[in-house]
Design an enzyme around this catalytic site. Structure first.
Site: not given
Ligand code: SUG
Length: 441
Positions: A170, A243, A364
């Site tokens: 990731e 994460h 993020c």
């Molecule tokens: O991968 N949310 C992302 C959030 C990513 C956050 N990034 C870091 N922590 N670096 C994920 O979970 C939600 C999309 C949705 O529900 O439509 C989403 O993909």
């Protein structure tokens, strides 16, 4: 001179709340909410502008094509765009929902970055993340590769690791680089949630494997003695830290984290000290569960703040999400921290609420890229946020983005046409070329 540049993902026009990320509590609990893509993109852009105003080097990564029709087509839906769109919505609505996600906005998940001064071949390395744990995110890697090659033409951009749960990766969300003031060389900390070959017994998915982190370390030709691995704690993953950057952030010689972030914090501290020996003296700022319960940390995203060193300042500054201010306990912790700590001495708040509601905070949204002065000059200047690009993007967002998208609106074919025409215009603004998106062919 070393600069840490931040490259943020420009938020795409189909930003919506489909609840696609199991284990990401915000994404899950906001399923079905009406989103405001225009506000989302403007919030992201204002955050970037704020970094420029603070004197930092700020880059922009363009959004991806959504809905991602090439995938839909490859899964047996044929015809022109309208025919593919209509038949896929009829027969496989979940596929379409996944292909509409604006998730490439979270640039911290685009790749893992190792600066040239950490790598044996003295090249800047990126490994694009395969994001193989979540279907809607696993479709990002090809376009991310294209985007990074365009922005960093001189760098060694590796394609995503083979996409299988054994090698789930990731990106920078599970990677921290620490360094000192004097030496350019730093140490790299890779955080993983599980061993790829062992069945996990967690309530929520662990999205990074040890094997993926080890592969990246080899690809980037990192010095083994300056590389540290640490396992996320089960408690943290089960509490919603999907994460590591939800419970930990680092910059320069400082690691700021929640007491329950890692499986073995004593070992981690000792490994970091060993790796940093003779290079710099690490500083650990650990926040106890008794001071901020993990629940509050995850709800407010305190540790998803960016930790930055502003020009001409000796200390670090926290760029925190506004949500920190909404929790009295966490806000007062934060104010006390900057008042009393000698390392983190300032805090600025940014409003990225639309992204936060999908589980993505300030850290993020950006990919941090440490650069040599010479490398800075080689970056594609169309990816750099200048005053002009800022104004062009602002007008572009206002012209093309809707103020409301409810789950049902994704079925509106006009949303697809609007999204493609916006991206088409963006290719002119950012000079991305006439074949940057597949719908252009
Ligand atoms: O991968 N949310 C992302 C959030 C990513 C956050 N990034 C870091 N922590 N670096 C994920 O979970 C939600 C999309 C949705 O529900 O439509 C989403 O993909």
């Amino acid at each position: 001179m070393v600069t840490v540049a931040n490259f943020d993902g420009l938020i795409g026009s189909t930003h919506n709340y489909a609840g696609l990320s199991f284990g990401n509590l915000a994404s899950f609990s906001n399923t079905g909410l009406t989103s405001n893509p225009q506000a989302a993109a403007l919030q992201g852009l204002e955050k970037m502008k704020k970094m420029v105003d603070l004197g930092l080097f700020q880059g922009v990564l363009p959004p991806h094509q959504r809905p991602y029709l090439p995938l839909v087509h490859s899964l047996g839906f044929y015809g022109n765009d309208k025919e593919i769109f209509d038949s896929a919505w009829k027969q496989s609505p979940n596929l379409m929902i996944n292909c509409f996600s604006a998730s490439p906005m979270w640039a911290a998940n685009s790749a893992t970055v190792s600066p040239s001064f950490d790598c044996a071949d003295k090249q800047l390395h990126f490994t694009v993340a395969n994001m193989s744990e979540m279907f809607h995110r696993s479709i990002e890697s090809n376009q991310t590769y294209k985007s990074l090659k365009k922005a960093f033409p001189f760098a060694n951009v590796h394609k995503a690791l083979f996409s299988h749960p054994f090698l789930a990766d990731e990106g920078a969300a599970n990677h921290v680089r620490l360094c000192g003031e004097k030496s350019k060389k730093g140490i790299e900390l890779f955080v993983y949630g599980r061993d790829g070959y062992t069945k996990s017994n967690l309530a929520y998915p662990a999205r990074q494997t040890h094997q993926a982190s080890q592969t990246i370390m080899r690809n980037h030709r990192l010095d083994k003695s300056c590389t540290v691995y640490a396992k996320q704690s089960k408690i943290a993953i089960n509490a919603g830290a999907f994460h590591n950057d939800v419970v930990c952030v680092g910059a320069m010689n400082t690691l700021f984290y929640h007491e329950l972030a890692f499986e073995d914090i004593v070992k981690l501290q000792s490994d970091i000290r060993k790796a940093a020996y003779g290079i710099f003296e690490p500083i650990f700022i650990e926040v106890k569960e008794s001071v901020i319960p993990l629940r509050d940390a995850i709800e407010t995203y305190l540790f998803n703040s960016m930790l930055v060193k502003l020009p001409d300042q000796e200390y670090l500054t926290l760029i925190a999400p506004l949500e920190v201010k909404k929790n009295a306990k966490v806000e007062s912790f934060c104010e006390n921290l900057v008042a009393r700590n000698n390392t983190i001495k300032d805090v600025y708040y940014v409003d990225v609420r639309q992204s936060m509601q999908n589980g993505g905070g300030p850290a993020c949204l950006r990919l941090a890229v440490p650069l040599e002065s010479e490398e800075k000059k080689l970056i594609n200047n169309k990816n750099i946020l200048t005053e002009n690009l800022y104004s062009d993007l602002k007008l572009w967002i206002i012209k093309h983005y809707r103020k409301e998208i409810s789950p049902n609106d994704l079925r509106d074919i006009n949303l697809m046409y609007e999204s493609f025409s916006a991206l088409d215009e963006l290719t002119n603004i950012m000079q991305l070329g006439s074949d940057f998106y597949s719908f252009q062919k």
